[in-house]
Design an enzyme around this catalytic site. Structure first.
Site, PDB file in Angstrom:
ATOM      1  N   LYS A  41      79.769   3.792  -2.651  1.00  0.00           N
ATOM      2  CA  LYS A  41      79.483   5.185  -2.288  1.00  0.00           C
ATOM      3  C   LYS A  41      79.088   5.264  -0.810  1.00  0.00           C
ATOM      4  O   LYS A  41      78.731   4.263  -0.194  1.00  0.00           O
ATOM      5  CB  LYS A  41      78.378   5.753  -3.181  1.00  0.00           C
ATOM      6  N   TYR A 268      64.666  13.137  28.982  1.00  0.00           N
ATOM      7  CA  TYR A 268      64.118  14.450  28.643  1.00  0.00           C
ATOM      8  C   TYR A 268      62.603  14.414  28.476  1.00  0.00           C
ATOM      9  O   TYR A 268      62.047  13.481  27.895  1.00  0.00           O
ATOM     10  CB  TYR A 268      64.744  14.973  27.349  1.00  0.00           C
TER      11      TYR A 268
END
Length: 372
Positions: A41, A268
């Site tokens: 999965k 930032y």
């Protein structure tokens, strides 16, 4: 083997199939003759569904576990004879394909069973199912007190075959809780036997259970996931007994080098301020690529086997690292982000994000190079 020629872009994901085979052999040696359901999965945990499937199939794995029916259809078109367990309910409109492709659903409620039976009648076919029992996860699965009724119904249905009984252990790290849940499950199995219900497969073992516990002989099927890909969850204060090897590696390269003066801020919000003159390298990889932003400012990548600490915030597609004074780096120098030297264990501990989440996010969207 990775080298600069292997990498054709700013980011390269390498899948080491030798390590996958190594991990598979460790599992086989641990479980003996039990049937393996290879859990694929989430695009094989970010490792690439089709290539991982083909490799495991070549190593005589015949059962595969999936959550997405589109993935199941893809694999069935490659090899119609493989057996696929569908871990969760498929959408109502896909039930016809559940029957058509002979998929094996986990079932836990009558509504789903009735829809499956109705479609079986239309297609004049019979389907194998595995009854999923909830023993504490409180996710998909029928409560154990209600399970006998549905097991009996399946047993008596002309369209359904009760091929398996299964459950999922939610707290492997807690030995007492896990043992209690296993005892509940075993008690239910005894109840089924008294009713002359004998499913072919009984399975409860995920990766953590396979590695950390002695497996009851009644459990004749296991569902390894994370350990296939090189990582395992251990009991508290206990080191893993088996040496699994990471299958996925992530590499990038330095694309720009510059000098930063003492007192200047980086990235930032200026959360890092240089305490001295330093050299930094720009790496073209960021949180879009699955690198968690909360490792900003202190985690590290490897360049020429040396730790290069992240400085400032991880950006969407860029990360800035400090280049140690004694390290010779040039544009194009290889950067190791996840590798056998720097396993995802480290990033998981630092970021407090699971191996599952990191692997799936790092492997998402990307082409991979498969090495054997």
């Amino acid at each position: 083997m990775y080298n600069n020629k292997t990498m054709g872009s700013n980011k390269t994901i390498i899948i080491n199939l030798n390590n996958l085979e190594h991990n598979l052999n460790l599992i086989k040696n641990k479980i003996g003759e039990k049937e393996i359901v290879a859990t694929l999965k989430g695009d094989a945990y970010g490792h690439g569904l089709i290539n991982i499937f083909k490799f495991l199939k070549s190593k005589n794995i015949n059962y595969f576990g999936l959550s997405n029916i589109e993935d199941a259809k893809t694999l069935k078109k490659i090899d119609k004879n493989i057996k696929i367990l569908m871990y969760i309910k498929v959408d109502k409109k896909e039930i016809k394909n559940l029957i058509k492709f002979e998929l094996v659903p986990f079932v836990s409620d009558f509504e789903y069973l009735f829809l499956i039976e109705k479609e079986c009648a239309l297609q004049k076919n019979k389907i194998k199912v595995h009854l999923k029992i909830d023993i504490g996860m409180n996710r998909y699965g029928i409560k154990i007190d209600d399970a006998l009724e549905i097991a009996t119904y399946i047993q008596n249905s002309k369209f359904l075959e009760l091929e398996g009984i299964c459950s999922h252990l939610p707290s492997i790290e807690n030995f007492k809780t896990t043992q209690k849940q296993i005892e509940q499950f075993l008690f239910f199995l005894e109840t089924l036997k008294q009713k002359n219900i004998h499913p072919k497969f009984v399975h409860i073992s995920n990766s953590g259970h396979i590695i950390n516990y002695k497996l009851n002989p009644q459990f004749n099927m296991v569902r390894p996931g994370l350990i296939l890909y090189g990582y395992c969850q251990s009991l508290k204060n206990k080191k893993p007994a088996l040496n699994f090897k990471p299958v996925l590696s992530l590499f990038s390269k330095v694309i720009f080098i510059k000098n930063v003066k003492k007192g200047e801020k980086i990235s930032y919000s200026g959360i890092f301020q240089a305490k001295e003159d330093m050299k930094i390298g720009i790496i073209p990889i960021g949180y879009f690529d699955g690198i968690p932003q909360n490792i900003s400012n202190d985690f590290y990548f490897l360049i020429n086997n040396k730790k290069c600490k992240i400085r400032g915030k991880v950006c969407m597609n860029l990360t800035i690292v400090e280049i140690p004074k004694d390290l010779k780096v040039k544009t194009g120098s290889k950067v190791e982000i996840v590798s056998e030297k720097l396993s995802i264990d480290e990033m998981s501990k630092f970021s407090k994000r699971s191996h599952y989440e990191l692997l799936c996010n790092i492997g998402k969207y990307e082409k991979r190079k498969y090495l054997d």
